[in-house]
Design an enzyme around this catalytic site. Sequence first.
Site, PDB file in Angstrom:
ATOM      1  N   HIS A  18       2.002   2.583 -18.372  1.00 40.39           N
ATOM      2  CA  HIS A  18       2.816   3.737 -17.987  1.00 40.39           C
ATOM      3  C   HIS A  18       2.825   4.822 -19.054  1.00 40.39           C
ATOM      4  O   HIS A  18       2.861   6.016 -18.732  1.00 40.39           O
ATOM      5  CB  HIS A  18       4.229   3.272 -17.642  1.00 40.39           C
ATOM      6  CG  HIS A  18       4.278   2.449 -16.400  1.00 40.39           C
ATOM      7  ND1 HIS A  18       5.144   1.386 -16.210  1.00 40.39           N
ATOM      8  CD2 HIS A  18       3.522   2.515 -15.256  1.00 40.39           C
ATOM      9  CE1 HIS A  18       4.938   0.847 -15.021  1.00 40.39           C
ATOM     10  NE2 HIS A  18       3.957   1.519 -14.431  1.00 40.39           N
ATOM     11  N   HIS A  41      -1.915   0.226  -4.945  1.00 43.54           N
ATOM     12  CA  HIS A  41      -1.165  -1.036  -4.961  1.00 43.54           C
ATOM     13  C   HIS A  41       0.208  -0.739  -5.571  1.00 43.54           C
ATOM     14  O   HIS A  41       0.505  -1.112  -6.690  1.00 43.54           O
ATOM     15  CB  HIS A  41      -1.875  -2.099  -5.799  1.00 43.54           C
ATOM     16  CG  HIS A  41      -3.242  -2.494  -5.315  1.00 43.54           C
ATOM     17  ND1 HIS A  41      -4.352  -1.702  -5.485  1.00 43.54           N
ATOM     18  CD2 HIS A  41      -3.678  -3.613  -4.688  1.00 43.54           C
ATOM     19  CE1 HIS A  41      -5.420  -2.316  -4.976  1.00 43.54           C
ATOM     20  NE2 HIS A  41      -5.036  -3.491  -4.491  1.00 43.54           N
ATOM     21  N   GLU A 115       1.286   0.112  -0.135  1.00 46.68           N
ATOM     22  CA  GLU A 115       1.616  -1.274  -0.452  1.00 46.68           C
ATOM     23  C   GLU A 115       1.445  -2.119   0.804  1.00 46.68           C
ATOM     24  O   GLU A 115       2.130  -1.906   1.806  1.00 46.68           O
ATOM     25  CB  GLU A 115       3.045  -1.380  -0.984  1.00 46.68           C
ATOM     26  CG  GLU A 115       3.508  -2.806  -1.253  1.00 46.68           C
ATOM     27  CD  GLU A 115       2.541  -3.611  -2.121  1.00 46.68           C
ATOM     28  OE1 GLU A 115       2.148  -4.720  -1.707  1.00 46.68           O
ATOM     29  OE2 GLU A 115       2.176  -3.105  -3.203  1.00 46.68           O
ATOM     30  N   ASP A 160      -4.003  -0.801  -9.117  1.00 48.31           N
ATOM     31  CA  ASP A 160      -3.216  -1.735  -9.938  1.00 48.31           C
ATOM     32  C   ASP A 160      -2.894  -2.995  -9.137  1.00 48.31           C
ATOM     33  O   ASP A 160      -1.742  -3.255  -8.813  1.00 48.31           O
ATOM     34  CB  ASP A 160      -1.932  -1.012 -10.388  1.00 48.31           C
ATOM     35  CG  ASP A 160      -1.059  -1.852 -11.293  1.00 48.31           C
ATOM     36  OD1 ASP A 160      -1.527  -2.895 -11.784  1.00 48.31           O
ATOM     37  OD2 ASP A 160       0.100  -1.468 -11.500  1.00 48.31           O
TER      38      ASP A 160
END
Length: 272
Positions: A18, A41, A115, A160
């Site tokens: 991050h 993701h 997602e 990710d």
Amino acid sequence: MNYRHSFHAGNSADVVKHSLLIALVQALQQKQGALTLIDTHAGCGLYDLDGEDAQRTGESAQGVLRALADPNPLLRDYRAAVQAVNVGPQLHSYPGSPRILAQLLRPQDFLILNEKHPQDASTLRRAMRDTSAAVHERDAYELWLAMLPPRTARGVVVVDPPYEQPDERERITATLAVAHRKWAHGVTVIWYPLKDRTTHWRWKDQLRKLGIPKMLGVEHWLYDGDQPGVYNGAGLYIINPPYAFTQALPPLLEALRTVLAPEGHRGEITTD
């Protein structure tokens, strides 16, 4: 290797990922042109550090809590992003990449989240309802290609995955090859856990064979020597990193290495 976001929220990998993601987007935003940010993701978007999953591992103690306690100004933007989802001095929530990207949006920018896990997708929608983000519930690799090229000339794709499937790296490699042909100048960020160097070197060789000219690798190894069979750190592949980002990277990586090194280890963050 199963790496569901909720079990590892706020750990050392999140701090590195991050911090670099914030720096990357800010570097791109030095130009006024609009950006499309795509998270393939996305996970739940926001994580309860007091919840059962996060408490089971307790990994935030060696990650975000260390970063919040460190005064290094190079970590200021990361600390601000975490504090933005908490009230008061106590840390109860951790922002996933979707919430961090939402904080960085300018009026001209777009955020697309995906997602596939139904429960996590529902949680993600609730976590993002106060933002302008579009939320999808599709196969991540199908969405990755379907969204390219985006509506804006510039943008970032964040990949990710939890690495639950044994062929995850193969799917990333194959999809990246097609994605690069569709959007050769686009910026792509691929996160991955580091368990053993041999597996990682094999995958790195496969990615290099794609012939993508501008691919930066950043690896954060926690320990001075590999710990067999356990999580040893994490890395990022960044396709087409902007110049302003790469120039500012060395001192940021050193700050992260210093704050995240486990007791008795120096740690290592390398780039290639």
